[in-house]
Design a protein around this motif. Structure first.
Motif, PDB file in Angstrom:
ATOM      1  N   ASN A 472      21.129 -24.144 -30.491  1.00  0.00           N
ATOM      2  CA  ASN A 472      20.138 -25.181 -30.140  1.00  0.00           C
ATOM      3  C   ASN A 472      19.580 -24.868 -28.758  1.00  0.00           C
ATOM      4  OD1 ASN A 472      21.573 -26.763 -27.950  1.00  0.00           O
ATOM      5  ND2 ASN A 472      23.092 -26.915 -29.600  1.00  0.00           N
ATOM      6  N   LYS A 473      18.436 -25.482 -28.449  1.00  0.00           N
ATOM      7  CA  LYS A 473      17.686 -25.143 -27.232  1.00  0.00           C
ATOM      8  C   LYS A 473      18.274 -25.753 -25.965  1.00  0.00           C
ATOM      9  CE  LYS A 473      14.667 -22.857 -29.667  1.00  0.00           C
ATOM     10  NZ  LYS A 473      14.662 -21.380 -29.630  1.00  0.00           N
ATOM     11  N   THR A 474      19.348 -26.514 -26.094  1.00  0.00           N
ATOM     12  CA  THR A 474      19.926 -27.148 -24.897  1.00  0.00           C
ATOM     13  C   THR A 474      20.864 -26.209 -24.146  1.00  0.00           C
ATOM     14  OG1 THR A 474      21.772 -28.073 -26.165  1.00  0.00           O
ATOM     15  CG2 THR A 474      19.779 -29.426 -25.966  1.00  0.00           C
ATOM     16  N   LEU A 475      21.249 -25.092 -24.766  1.00  0.00           N
ATOM     17  CA  LEU A 475      22.150 -24.138 -24.104  1.00  0.00           C
ATOM     18  C   LEU A 475      21.452 -23.506 -22.907  1.00  0.00           C
ATOM     19  CD1 LEU A 475      25.003 -22.774 -24.477  1.00  0.00           C
ATOM     20  CD2 LEU A 475      23.772 -20.893 -25.597  1.00  0.00           C
ATOM     21  N   THR A 476      22.142 -23.476 -21.754  1.00  0.00           N
ATOM     22  CA  THR A 476      21.554 -22.912 -20.533  1.00  0.00           C
ATOM     23  C   THR A 476      22.294 -21.653 -20.103  1.00  0.00           C
ATOM     24  OG1 THR A 476      22.993 -24.132 -19.023  1.00  0.00           O
ATOM     25  CG2 THR A 476      20.956 -25.241 -19.772  1.00  0.00           C
ATOM     26  N   GLU A 477      21.657 -20.910 -19.198  1.00  0.00           N
ATOM     27  CA  GLU A 477      22.284 -19.710 -18.647  1.00  0.00           C
ATOM     28  C   GLU A 477      23.586 -20.070 -17.931  1.00  0.00           C
ATOM     29  OE1 GLU A 477      21.144 -15.799 -15.916  1.00  0.00           O
ATOM     30  OE2 GLU A 477      19.788 -17.526 -15.981  1.00  0.00           O
ATOM     31  N   ASP A 478      23.577 -21.177 -17.210  1.00  0.00           N
ATOM     32  CA  ASP A 478      24.788 -21.611 -16.501  1.00  0.00           C
ATOM     33  C   ASP A 478      25.937 -21.900 -17.473  1.00  0.00           C
ATOM     34  OD1 ASP A 478      23.670 -21.341 -14.036  1.00  0.00           O
ATOM     35  OD2 ASP A 478      23.114 -23.464 -13.808  1.00  0.00           O
ATOM     36  N   ASP A 479      25.608 -22.467 -18.640  1.00  0.00           N
ATOM     37  CA  ASP A 479      26.635 -22.740 -19.655  1.00  0.00           C
ATOM     38  C   ASP A 479      27.318 -21.442 -20.087  1.00  0.00           C
ATOM     39  OD1 ASP A 479      26.022 -25.445 -19.685  1.00  0.00           O
ATOM     40  OD2 ASP A 479      24.608 -25.259 -21.357  1.00  0.00           O
ATOM     41  N   VAL A 480      26.510 -20.437 -20.340  1.00  0.00           N
ATOM     42  CA  VAL A 480      27.038 -19.154 -20.821  1.00  0.00           C
ATOM     43  C   VAL A 480      27.844 -18.456 -19.727  1.00  0.00           C
ATOM     44  CG1 VAL A 480      26.459 -16.903 -21.792  1.00  0.00           C
ATOM     45  CG2 VAL A 480      25.132 -18.918 -22.462  1.00  0.00           C
ATOM     46  N   LEU A 481      27.306 -18.448 -18.504  1.00  0.00           N
ATOM     47  CA  LEU A 481      28.005 -17.788 -17.396  1.00  0.00           C
ATOM     48  C   LEU A 481      29.329 -18.483 -17.087  1.00  0.00           C
ATOM     49  CD1 LEU A 481      24.975 -17.073 -15.020  1.00  0.00           C
ATOM     50  CD2 LEU A 481      26.235 -15.414 -16.418  1.00  0.00           C
TER      51      LEU A 481
END
Length: 524
Positions: A472-481
């Motif tokens: 979904n489009k709510t995932l952010t770069e900060d979430d992944v990092l």
């Protein structure tokens, strides 16, 4: 009229083994395609007639016949018919560009092309650059073939149906070391190379793979992978036909169609690459009872993320066995054993008659746990690359095929692919393997797909860059990092995350890292 063909010395080959089954069990089902069911006896008759038809249009033993066909009975008949006529088969992806197809036809010295009828416009564009092609056999696929504008093209065209002729004389004798097929590598590291596979290579690998997977006459094997690719060619076509099993031919992979056909026909073996399993798992209309008839799921072509493997098994109640292969080895060298258990994340152990080992840069075998290059030896290893003696000498040394893949072996003899040798990233002198990072990314519940490459970095030489398809489009770069920080040492962590709607793949679903690097180069 069935005229058998045997290897010199009485050794069996693909053609003679299929003929043996057709003679002893002519009414057994060989394949299902749409509403059409064909028996071994009927298939053998068509193969014989196609082989005779090839001879009538001038194909002699050793000539090269290119197949530009999708997943249809035409492919099975043409492949075995060409072999029976003594020809060398060159399977080519019909979706390739005219430039790619032209290169393979020219480099492979194709004399005859067997193609889908809708490829006539493509041939008209390139025919002047293919002077060695003497005939093009077009397969009828429901739409009438239009009249070509060029007289020269018209003179070379034949219809698949019209060339079929009952055989009137014995077919050529086949030697074990005669080339049966030339399979072009995917070209991820440059121009495709044609791996020459002998009759012994193909027969031994099909037979040994089938025995290793306990394939038998009661099996119905799903052929949803492209038949022109070596994975499907051996595991989904040759192996079943060598053992009296039936093939369920799926024209084009789609999750909806796969679920429907498996349930309708009660198929027992499914083979796919990891992206296919991911599409099936992510499919909103997935029927969780649809795989109940499946006794083995086979995954190959690329490493399957352990998180996906476990999730797929739990949801559909099946066993997924990972294996390993490459075109140059016909292709299978390793599989997780069906009888003695598997290890998630492993490509398994040596299949019958094939030996794998992990070596250092001077060819010495490494102890368990150490990472080195995987090399392979067995009756399945190619005789070499077509017209490329230097590449052959670089790849085959003392009978061992150097795969270019980095691997390790555990104390129980199970092998694990760490990464492609060329894909390894060196960050500040440390080796970073993309697969390790991808496994971590797949653990994140909001990531559908992920791939990792190395990019130039002025401080560390290379840095890790991740390409992610979010659920979904709510995932952010900060979430992944933040997720990576919990699981990875600092030097392994991504320097950047790039979100994509779709990751580029080839026709078999294998992720194209090189395409990502090309995108990066064009943007810089």
């Amino acid at each position: 009229m069935v005229i058998h063909s045997f290897l010199r010395g009485g050794r069996m080959n693909l053609v003679s083994k299929l003929g043996e089954t057709a003679q002893s069990k002519p009414d057994r089902t060989a394949y299902i395609f749409g509403e059409q069911t064909e028996t071994y006896g009927g298939l053998q008759q068509k193969i014989d007639c196609f082989a005779e038809g090839l001879r009538e249009i001038g194909v002699e033993k050793g000539d090269h016949v290119a197949l530009l066909l999708g997943n249809t009975p035409h492919f099975v008949i043409a492949f075995y018919g060409a072999l029976k006529a003594g020809a060398v088969v060159i399977p080519i992806n019909p979706a390739y560009t005219p430039t790619e197809i032209g290169y393979m036809l020219t480099n492979g010295d194709a004399k005859v092309i067997v193609a889908l009828g809708q490829l006539l416009p493509l041939y008209e564009k390139v025919h002047e650059s293919l002077p060695k092609v003497s005939c093009v056999v077009l397969c009828e696929t429901g739409e009438p073939l239009r009249e070509p504008e060029s007289t020269e093209v018209k003179m070379k065209l034949k219809s698949f149906t019209n060339i079929m002729k009952p055989p009137v004389r014995p077919f050529p004798e086949i030697d074990a070391e005669d080339t049966a097929a030339i399979l072009y590598t995917s070209g991820t590291t440059g121009r495709p190379k044609g791996a020459m596979l002998t009759h012994q290579n193909l027969f031994s690998n099909a037979n040994d793979t089938a025995r290793y997977l306990t394939m038998n006459e009661s099996d119905l094997v799903v052929a949803a992978l492209p038949m022109f690719h070596v994975f499907c060619l051996t595991v989904c076509m040759n192996a079943p036909l060598m053992n009296g099993a039936a093939i369920l031919i799926v024209p084009k992979f789609s999750p909806a169609e796969v679920f429907k056909l498996i349930k309708k026909h009660q198929a027992t073996i499914f083979s796919g690459v990891p992206t296919m399993y991911n599409y099936l798992y992510q499919y909103e209309g997935a029927d969780e009872t649809g795989f109940r008839s499946i006794r083995i799921c086979i995954s190959g072509g690329a490493a399957m993320p352990v998180a996906l493997l476990k999730s797929f098994e739990e949801r559909f109640g099946v066993l997924v066995l990972e294996g390993y292969g490459l075109s140059e080895a016909s292709p299978v060298t390793c599989f997780n054993p069906f009888s003695t258990g598997r290890k998630p994340g492993s490509i398994g152990t040596n299949i019958l008659n094939v030996k794998n080992k992990v070596v250092n840069e001077i060819g010495e075998e490494l102890p368990a746990g150490q990472v080195g290059e995987l090399i392979v030896k067995g009756p399945n290893v190619m005789k070499g690359y077509y017209n490329m003696p230097e590449e052959t000498a670089h790849t085959i040394k003392d009978g061992w095929l150097y795969t270019g893949d980095l691997a390790k072996r555990d104390e129980d003899g199970y092998f694990y692919i760490v990464d492609r040798k060329k894909d390894m990233i060196i960050v500040g002198g440390y080796n970073v393997y993309p697969r390790e990072i991808e496994e971590v990314l797949y653990l994140h519940p909001e990531i559908a797909e992920a791939v990792v490459i190395g990019v130039p970095d002025p401080n560390t030489g290379e840095a890790v860059q991740c390409y992610v398809v979010p659920k979904n489009k709510t995932l952010t770069e900060d979430d992944v990092l933040s997720h990576c920080k919990k699981h990875l040492a600092k030097y392994k962590r991504p320097a950047a995350i790039v979100f994509m709607d779709e990751i580029p793949k080839n026709s078999t679903g294998k992720i194209l890292r090189r395409a990502l690097k090309d995108i990066l180069t064009n943007q810089s």
